[in-house]
Write a protein that holds these residues in place. Structure first.
Motif, short mmCIF file in Angstrom:
data_model
loop_
_atom_site.label_atom_id
_atom_site.label_comp_id
_atom_site.label_asym_id
_atom_site.label_seq_id
_atom_site.Cartn_x
_atom_site.Cartn_y
_atom_site.Cartn_z
N GLU A 1 81.57 80.15 12.07
CA GLU A 1 81.68 81.46 13.03
C GLU A 1 82.28 82.47 11.69
N LEU A 2 82.31 82.08 10.42
CA LEU A 2 82.18 83.48 9.98
C LEU A 2 80.25 84.18 9.95
N ILE A 3 79.58 83.38 9.71
CA ILE A 3 78.43 83.54 10.14
C ILE A 3 77.67 84.52 11.39
N GLU A 4 78.44 83.62 12.53
CA GLU A 4 78.53 84.51 13.47
C GLU A 4 79.11 85.95 13.39
N LYS A 5 80.22 86.28 13.06
CA LYS A 5 80.48 87.72 12.72
C LYS A 5 79.98 88.27 11.87
N VAL A 6 78.91 87.63 10.48
CA VAL A 6 78.21 88.57 9.62
C VAL A 6 76.79 88.28 10.47
N ALA A 7 76.64 87.77 11.81
CA ALA A 7 75.04 88.56 12.80
C ALA A 7 75.69 89.55 13.43
N GLN A 8 76.32 89.68 14.10
CA GLN A 8 76.87 90.25 14.99
C GLN A 8 77.00 91.97 14.27
N ALA A 9 77.76 91.84 13.27
CA ALA A 9 77.64 93.22 12.06
C ALA A 9 76.62 93.85 11.77
N ALA B 1 69.20 84.22 9.29
CA ALA B 1 69.39 85.00 8.68
C ALA B 1 70.69 86.01 8.24
N ALA B 2 71.18 85.65 9.05
CA ALA B 2 72.95 85.46 8.53
C ALA B 2 73.80 84.29 8.24
N GLY B 3 73.24 83.38 8.64
CA GLY B 3 73.38 82.34 7.72
C GLY B 3 73.05 81.50 6.38
N ARG B 4 71.81 82.77 6.59
CA ARG B 4 71.07 82.22 4.98
C ARG B 4 71.30 83.38 4.11
N ALA B 5 71.87 84.49 4.50
CA ALA B 5 73.04 85.56 3.58
C ALA B 5 74.33 84.60 3.83
N VAL B 6 75.39 84.55 4.48
CA VAL B 6 76.52 83.68 4.23
C VAL B 6 76.28 82.80 2.74
N LYS B 7 75.63 81.84 3.43
CA LYS B 7 75.25 80.67 1.98
C LYS B 7 74.83 81.17 0.78
N ALA B 8 74.35 82.04 0.75
CA ALA B 8 73.86 82.85 -0.40
C ALA B 8 74.98 83.05 -1.34
#
Length: 73
Positions: free
Chosen positions: A5-13, A20-27
């Motif tokens: 859910e966090l990855i989805e929010k980051v992708a939208q924002a 790419a959002a998944g890689r950013a969150v995991k980083a």
């Protein structure tokens, strides 16, 4: 909220795609964890302070000599 859910929010924002959002969150998570493992506190303005407290040892119910770590200070 879980990681997906966090990855989805980051992708939208951020207008990033899900990958790419998944890689950013995991980083970000890995950077925080690496700092904590190294014994450093992590301060993120608007989010909070992360740190690791030393575990306290206490006697448990496993016998007269049993010692178990606890999370309570």
């Amino acid at each position: 909220m879980n990681q997906s859910e966090l990855i989805e929010k980051v992708a939208q924002a951020s207008e990033l795609n899900q990958a790419a959002a998944g890689r950013a969150v995991k980083a970000v998570v890995n950077a925080i964890l690496d700092a904590l493992v190294a014994g450093d506190a992590v301060r993120v303005s608007g989010l909070g302070i992360f740190n690791v407290a030393a575990a306290r040892l206490s006697r448990g119910d496993g016998g007269p000599n049993a010692v178990f770590p606890t999370l309570n200070g």
